[in-house]
Structure formats: structure tokens, C-alpha cells
Write a protein that holds these residues in place. Structure first.
Motif, PDB file in Angstrom:
ATOM      1  N   ALA A  33       0.830  -1.209   0.000  1.00  0.00           N
ATOM      2  CA  ALA A  33       0.000   0.000   0.000  1.00  0.00           C
ATOM      3  C   ALA A  33       0.867   1.263   0.000  1.00  0.00           C
ATOM      4  N   LYS A  34       1.960   1.260   0.757  1.00  0.00           N
ATOM      5  CA  LYS A  34       2.860   2.420   0.779  1.00  0.00           C
ATOM      6  C   LYS A  34       3.461   2.658  -0.605  1.00  0.00           C
ATOM      7  N   PHE A  35       3.851   1.582  -1.277  1.00  0.00           N
ATOM      8  CA  PHE A  35       4.397   1.709  -2.629  1.00  0.00           C
ATOM      9  C   PHE A  35       3.362   2.328  -3.579  1.00  0.00           C
ATOM     10  N   LEU A  36       2.145   1.777  -3.574  1.00  0.00           N
ATOM     11  CA  LEU A  36       1.105   2.291  -4.475  1.00  0.00           C
ATOM     12  C   LEU A  36       0.804   3.755  -4.190  1.00  0.00           C
ATOM     13  N   PHE A  37       0.778   4.109  -2.929  1.00  0.00           N
ATOM     14  CA  PHE A  37       0.491   5.487  -2.549  1.00  0.00           C
ATOM     15  C   PHE A  37       1.604   6.419  -3.012  1.00  0.00           C
ATOM     16  N   ALA A  38       2.849   5.973  -2.898  1.00  0.00           N
ATOM     17  CA  ALA A  38       3.991   6.780  -3.348  1.00  0.00           C
ATOM     18  C   ALA A  38       4.049   6.857  -4.871  1.00  0.00           C
ATOM     19  N   ALA A  39       3.711   5.769  -5.548  1.00  0.00           N
ATOM     20  CA  ALA A  39       3.837   5.712  -7.006  1.00  0.00           C
ATOM     21  C   ALA A  39       2.798   6.563  -7.726  1.00  0.00           C
ATOM     22  N   ARG A  40       1.603   6.601  -7.188  1.00  0.00           N
ATOM     23  CA  ARG A  40       0.518   7.355  -7.853  1.00  0.00           C
ATOM     24  C   ARG A  40       0.522   7.062  -9.347  1.00  0.00           C
ATOM     25  N   LEU A  41       0.411   5.784  -9.689  1.00  0.00           N
ATOM     26  CA  LEU A  41       0.450   5.340 -11.081  1.00  0.00           C
ATOM     27  C   LEU A  41      -0.654   6.019 -11.892  1.00  0.00           C
ATOM     28  N   PRO A  42      -0.371   6.393 -13.133  1.00  0.00           N
ATOM     29  CA  PRO A  42      -1.396   7.029 -13.966  1.00  0.00           C
ATOM     30  C   PRO A  42      -2.650   6.145 -14.054  1.00  0.00           C
ATOM     31  N   ASP A  43      -3.787   6.771 -13.940  1.00  0.00           N
ATOM     32  CA  ASP A  43      -5.091   6.096 -14.029  1.00  0.00           C
ATOM     33  C   ASP A  43      -5.338   5.085 -12.917  1.00  0.00           C
ATOM     34  N   HIS A  44      -4.523   5.093 -11.891  1.00  0.00           N
ATOM     35  CA  HIS A  44      -4.746   4.197 -10.746  1.00  0.00           C
ATOM     36  C   HIS A  44      -5.560   4.976  -9.727  1.00  0.00           C
ATOM     37  N   ASP A  45      -6.723   4.481  -9.391  1.00  0.00           N
ATOM     38  CA  ASP A  45      -7.668   5.211  -8.547  1.00  0.00           C
ATOM     39  C   ASP A  45      -7.238   5.185  -7.081  1.00  0.00           C
ATOM     40  N   ILE A  46      -6.216   5.986  -6.787  1.00  0.00           N
ATOM     41  CA  ILE A  46      -5.729   6.060  -5.409  1.00  0.00           C
ATOM     42  C   ILE A  46      -5.901   7.469  -4.840  1.00  0.00           C
ATOM     43  N   THR A  47      -6.260   8.393  -5.711  1.00  0.00           N
ATOM     44  CA  THR A  47      -6.357   9.790  -5.293  1.00  0.00           C
ATOM     45  C   THR A  47      -7.520  10.062  -4.346  1.00  0.00           C
ATOM     46  N   ASN A  48      -8.471   9.153  -4.264  1.00  0.00           N
ATOM     47  CA  ASN A  48      -9.601   9.336  -3.351  1.00  0.00           C
ATOM     48  C   ASN A  48      -9.249   8.993  -1.906  1.00  0.00           C
ATOM     49  N   TYR A  49      -8.034   8.569  -1.663  1.00  0.00           N
ATOM     50  CA  TYR A  49      -7.621   8.137  -0.325  1.00  0.00           C
ATOM     51  C   TYR A  49      -6.572   9.098   0.215  1.00  0.00           C
ATOM     52  N   SER A  50      -6.745   9.493   1.469  1.00  0.00           N
ATOM     53  CA  SER A  50      -5.841  10.492   2.051  1.00  0.00           C
ATOM     54  C   SER A  50      -4.545   9.883   2.573  1.00  0.00           C
ATOM     55  N   THR A  51      -4.538   8.587   2.870  1.00  0.00           N
ATOM     56  CA  THR A  51      -3.333   7.923   3.380  1.00  0.00           C
ATOM     57  C   THR A  51      -3.209   6.532   2.774  1.00  0.00           C
ATOM     58  N   TRP A  52      -1.999   6.004   2.850  1.00  0.00           N
ATOM     59  CA  TRP A  52      -1.815   4.635   2.371  1.00  0.00           C
ATOM     60  C   TRP A  52      -2.598   3.653   3.227  1.00  0.00           C
ATOM     61  N   GLN A  53      -2.773   3.963   4.511  1.00  0.00           N
ATOM     62  CA  GLN A  53      -3.532   3.091   5.403  1.00  0.00           C
ATOM     63  C   GLN A  53      -5.001   3.014   4.980  1.00  0.00           C
ATOM     64  N   SER A  54      -5.566   4.150   4.598  1.00  0.00           N
ATOM     65  CA  SER A  54      -6.965   4.140   4.172  1.00  0.00           C
ATOM     66  C   SER A  54      -7.117   3.376   2.860  1.00  0.00           C
ATOM     67  N   TYR A  55      -6.113   3.487   1.965  1.00  0.00           N
ATOM     68  CA  TYR A  55      -6.166   2.704   0.722  1.00  0.00           C
ATOM     69  C   TYR A  55      -6.071   1.212   1.041  1.00  0.00           C
ATOM     70  N   ARG A  56      -5.127   0.840   1.891  1.00  0.00           N
ATOM     71  CA  ARG A  56      -4.962  -0.563   2.277  1.00  0.00           C
ATOM     72  C   ARG A  56      -6.267  -1.130   2.839  1.00  0.00           C
ATOM     73  N   ASP A  57      -6.886  -0.411   3.736  1.00  0.00           N
ATOM     74  CA  ASP A  57      -8.076  -0.914   4.418  1.00  0.00           C
ATOM     75  C   ASP A  57      -9.328  -0.902   3.563  1.00  0.00           C
ATOM     76  N   SER A  58      -9.373  -0.026   2.564  1.00  0.00           N
ATOM     77  CA  SER A  58     -10.602   0.131   1.780  1.00  0.00           C
ATOM     78  C   SER A  58     -10.547  -0.425   0.364  1.00  0.00           C
ATOM     79  N   ALA A  59      -9.344  -0.622  -0.182  1.00  0.00           N
ATOM     80  CA  ALA A  59      -9.298  -0.979  -1.604  1.00  0.00           C
ATOM     81  C   ALA A  59      -8.211  -1.967  -2.003  1.00  0.00           C
ATOM     82  N   LEU A  60      -7.113  -2.049  -1.263  1.00  0.00           N
ATOM     83  CA  LEU A  60      -5.974  -2.871  -1.686  1.00  0.00           C
ATOM     84  C   LEU A  60      -6.404  -4.291  -2.023  1.00  0.00           C
ATOM     85  N   LEU A  61      -6.096  -4.719  -3.240  1.00  0.00           N
ATOM     86  CA  LEU A  61      -6.333  -6.072  -3.734  1.00  0.00           C
ATOM     87  C   LEU A  61      -7.815  -6.462  -3.802  1.00  0.00           C
TER      88      LEU A  61
END
Length: 180
Positions: free
Chosen positions: A67-95
Motif C-alpha cells: 500500500a505504501k508503494f502504491l500510494f507513493a507511485a501514484r500510477l497514472p489512471d490508478h484510482d488512489i487519489t480518493n484516499y488520504s493515506t496509504w492506510q486508508s487505501y490498504r483498508d478500503s481498496a488494496l487487492l
């Protein structure tokens, strides 16, 4: 047809079948149903917590570093911008089914063009996976821990662990992707 062409790679792991990035690690979680996956299966909400509770600290680290990697990478067209932290992405969307990533326990299948980037976690594991592969001719080792083949969009990186893939090394991995 040669032997390499006739073998169909059975891709199995957690996440989505096609997406932006797939990390490859050697072993799945050692609990049902994860230790007997025959396909790529998206996680449901709360499954990361379940795996962490039953499989220990090592799995918590894997999910956190991913999750930290994905949050740092901010890959084009990767829907991670709706999350304020890597923890929120991990808990709500990762995998999960809405994600664009996978954690695979199989050999990379470059012929399928299923992921924009293939990242094999761990040099020793990568060498065992790639030992008999002809495509390693274009693999360039950048240092003792990172290698890249920009044509295949393959990266070998340290394992998903705080000490091995530290924040500094996560930034290096992100830079390798940005150069590709």
C-alpha cells in the motif's frame, strides 16, 4: 510449437486479473482458502485484517509495504487519489475487486499483457523464477537489489518488508517505474 509455448502459466493470487501492477512473492498465506488458490481472487473488505490476524506480522508488513508503494507511485489512471493515506487505501481498496493490482504466487506471464508492471519481490526468489527463462538477457541489474527490463516492464525489487523495501527503496522503485 516448442515446450515453452505449449505450457500455459496458471496465474494465481490475490487482487485483480488485469491492472497496473502485480507483485510476485513465493508463498501465499498459509490458511484456507489462500494456500490453495487456482486463480486470481479479489479480496473482500476486512480480508486483509483476517489474514493479518491468522498469519502474523509478516503478512501485515507485506500489505503495508504494498500500500505504501502504491500510494507513493501514484500510477497514472490508478484510482488512489480518493484516499488520504496509504492506510486508508490498504483498508478500503488494496487487492479488492475495484483495485488495479495483484499479489501473485505464480510465475509472471508476459505473453498475456495483463499488468502494466511486473515486480518480483526478492532477488533470490527472482533468480529461482527466472533461472530457465530466455528473457533474462535484457534484464539489467541497477545495483545489488534492483533489476529492470523496460521492454517486459519487469522489475526485481527487495521483498515487501520494512527493512528490505524501506521508504527510501520504495522511492527508488517508484523512480524506476517513472523512467519506464
Amino acid at each position: 510449437m516448442n515446450t515453452a509455448q505449449s505450457k500455459k502459466i496458471l496465474t494465481h493470487g490475490l487482487g485483480v486479473v488485469t491492472g497496473k501492477v502485480a507483485f510476485y512473492i513465493e508463498h501465499p498465506p498459509r490458511i484456507e482458502p489462500y494456500n490453495n488458490l487456482m486463480q486470481v481472487s479479489a479480496l473482500a473488505s476486512g480480508e486483509i485484517e483476517h489474514i493479518n490476524a491468522h498469519c502474523g506480522n509478516g503478512w501485515r508488513k507485506i500489505f503495508n509495504v504494498f500500500a505504501k508503494f502504491l500510494f507513493a507511485a501514484r500510477l497514472p489512471d490508478h484510482d488512489i487519489t480518493n484516499y488520504s493515506t496509504w492506510q486508508s487505501y490498504r483498508d478500503s481498496a488494496l487487492l479488492q475487486a475495484s483495485s488495479q493490482e495483484a499479489l501473485l504466487f505464480s510465475t509472471p506471464d508476459f505473453s498475456a499483457k495483463t499488468y502494466d508492471w511486473h515486480i518480483i519481490a526478492g532477488r533470490t526468489y527472482a533468480k529461482s523464477l527466472l533461472r530457465d527463462q530466455v528473457f533474462t538477457n535484457n534484464l539489467t541489474w541497477l545495483d545489488d537489489e534492483f533489476a529492470v527490463d523496460y521492454n517486459l516492464r519487469l522489475i526485481i525489487s527487495p521483498f515487501l518488508d520494512y527493512r528490505q523495501l524501506s521508504n527510501i527503496k520504495i522511492n527508488k522503485l517508484v523512480e524506476i517505474i517513472r523512467q519506464g
